[in-house]
Design an enzyme around this catalytic site. Structure first.
Site, PDB file in Angstrom:
ATOM      1  N   ARG A 248      45.314  88.121 117.090  1.00  0.00           N
ATOM      2  CA  ARG A 248      46.328  89.173 116.982  1.00  0.00           C
ATOM      3  C   ARG A 248      47.634  88.506 116.565  1.00  0.00           C
ATOM      4  O   ARG A 248      48.319  87.897 117.375  1.00  0.00           O
ATOM      5  CB  ARG A 248      46.482  89.889 118.324  1.00  0.00           C
ATOM      6  CG  ARG A 248      47.254  91.196 118.250  1.00  0.00           C
ATOM      7  CD  ARG A 248      47.492  91.766 119.651  1.00  0.00           C
ATOM      8  NE  ARG A 248      48.594  91.083 120.312  1.00  0.00           N
ATOM      9  CZ  ARG A 248      48.844  91.148 121.621  1.00  0.00           C
ATOM     10  NH1 ARG A 248      48.029  91.826 122.407  1.00  0.00           N
ATOM     11  NH2 ARG A 248      49.879  90.527 122.148  1.00  0.00           N
ATOM     12  N   HIS A 252      51.477  93.248 120.979  1.00  0.00           N
ATOM     13  CA  HIS A 252      50.594  94.358 121.351  1.00  0.00           C
ATOM     14  C   HIS A 252      51.019  95.623 120.622  1.00  0.00           C
ATOM     15  O   HIS A 252      50.184  96.390 120.143  1.00  0.00           O
ATOM     16  CB  HIS A 252      50.633  94.584 122.864  1.00  0.00           C
ATOM     17  CG  HIS A 252      49.947  95.847 123.295  1.00  0.00           C
ATOM     18  ND1 HIS A 252      48.589  96.024 123.140  1.00  0.00           N
ATOM     19  CD2 HIS A 252      50.427  97.005 123.832  1.00  0.00           C
ATOM     20  CE1 HIS A 252      48.257  97.236 123.574  1.00  0.00           C
ATOM     21  NE2 HIS A 252      49.355  97.847 123.991  1.00  0.00           N
ATOM     22  N   TYR A 260      55.154  86.525 126.835  1.00  0.00           N
ATOM     23  CA  TYR A 260      54.003  86.052 127.594  1.00  0.00           C
ATOM     24  C   TYR A 260      53.187  85.004 126.840  1.00  0.00           C
ATOM     25  O   TYR A 260      52.377  84.292 127.431  1.00  0.00           O
ATOM     26  CB  TYR A 260      53.085  87.240 127.945  1.00  0.00           C
ATOM     27  CG  TYR A 260      52.772  88.126 126.773  1.00  0.00           C
ATOM     28  CD1 TYR A 260      51.727  87.829 125.894  1.00  0.00           C
ATOM     29  CD2 TYR A 260      53.533  89.266 126.515  1.00  0.00           C
ATOM     30  CE1 TYR A 260      51.452  88.629 124.808  1.00  0.00           C
ATOM     31  CE2 TYR A 260      53.262  90.081 125.418  1.00  0.00           C
ATOM     32  CZ  TYR A 260      52.223  89.765 124.573  1.00  0.00           C
ATOM     33  OH  TYR A 260      51.947  90.551 123.483  1.00  0.00           O
TER      34      TYR A 260
END
Length: 328
Positions: A248, A252, A260
């Site tokens: 990815r 998100h 993170y």
């Protein structure tokens, strides 16, 4: 089962279309959202989940499918929708909330439905599993050809729907293939912090089906492994669980600060971006030239530009249409 040169070029082309589409959507999404980010502003309001880096998971699978086969997907769906043949103009218009969209602008980017090619997706985690198993069951009961493919993220493998759906698929030997796109992150929680097993493909044995793990985000390996699983399903051999290691490259969702992530992780992933890797493969295997590449990229960009222009120029639904096509 090796892909032909034609199939490899098809895969590369659709990876390019997906990447160009995502990059264009990313730019437009940020319009009106600065200097203070507010996801309600701009021509594309709401959340936006990009699939940059996960293109191999789409093309390596969909190269084996036709319009009769069913695909269900997640909240990060664009790459697979494009590879499955969803109408790009109508999909773009849907993302913009326009009346020419797939659902008249009512669903947005997480709820893309195109019955012409049997594609659907949902923002509910794990929601792809049950509908795919149901579609596969319907094929069996009606004695119709076709398989179903359910995509899910590695986080969805910890949902109850995962275990229930795979159990029934195993019991009934359904013609369905479950594809886990393992990008290592469930929103901001790492797989290591949320999942008791190293590989979700190991869970397949509990449901009486083969489990396969594909490393390296390699569209050719995906094509080969998934091809066998789909052929097995078509011949009545039952379901398969396949876990694909992928990347990815974005957060998100758009606006995700990604604090993170460990330092250097994104930079390392960009060095193995699957698109330049695929380009280099074509150069090595088939003498793919710079002229060949530029021509294909120009074609892919034109397809994306045409879809975006169509979406921008389309009308919004009229206020009095708000309750049309809604069950009340």
């Amino acid at each position: 089962m090796k892909p032909s040169q034609e199939q490899e070029i098809w895969m590369y082309k659709h990876m390019l279309i997906s990447r160009f589409f995502e990059e264009t959507i990313e730019t437009i999404y940020m319009e009106g959202k600065s200097p203070a980010f507010n996801m309600a502003n701009g021509p594309i309001p709401g959340e936006m989940h990009l699939s940059n880096g996960q293109e191999p998971c789409a093309v390596g699978v969909c190269a084996h499918l036709n319009a009769e086969d069913v695909v269900t997907h997640t909240h990060r769906p664009h790459h697979v929708a494009i590879a499955k043949g969803v109408d790009l103009k109508a999909m773009a218009a849907e993302i913009f909330g326009k009346k020419t969209g797939l659902s008249g602008g009512r669903g947005g980017h997480m709820h893309i439905f195109d019955p012409k090619v049997n594609f659907s997706c949902s923002g509910i985690i794990g929601q792809s599993i049950g509908p795919a198993a149901g579609a596969a069951l319907s094929r069996v009961m009606q004695k119709k050809p076709g398989v179903a493919v359910a995509y899910l993220g590695e986080g969805a493998a910890n949902q109850g729907a995962f275990h229930e759906g795979l159990n029934l698929a195993g019991v009934w030997k359904l013609p369905v293939v479950f594809i886990i796109e393992d990008n290592s992150w469930g929103i901001s929680v790492s797989k290591r912090a949320s999942t008791a097993v190293e590989r979700n493909s190991d869970r397949a044995v509990a449901y009486g089906m083969p489990g396969e793990f594909i490393e390296g985000n390699d569209p050719i390996k995906i094509f080969e492994v998934v091809g066998k699983a789909i052929e097995r399903a078509r011949q009545g051999g039952g379901p398969t669980l396949i876990e694909i290691e992928t990347s990815r490259l974005a957060g998100h969702f758009m606006g995700d600060g990604e604090a993170y992530r460990p330092a250097g992780e994104k930079e390392a992933l960009k060095k193995i971006d699957p698109i330049p890797v695929m380009q280099q493969r074509l150069e090595k295997e088939y003498g793919w030239s710079a002229e060949d590449d530029e021509a294909l990229r120009t074609e892919a960009r034109a397809i994306v530009d045409e879809a975006i222009t169509f979406a921008r120029e389309s009308d919004y639904p009229a206020p009095e249409e708000a309750m049309d096509k809604v069950f009340v």
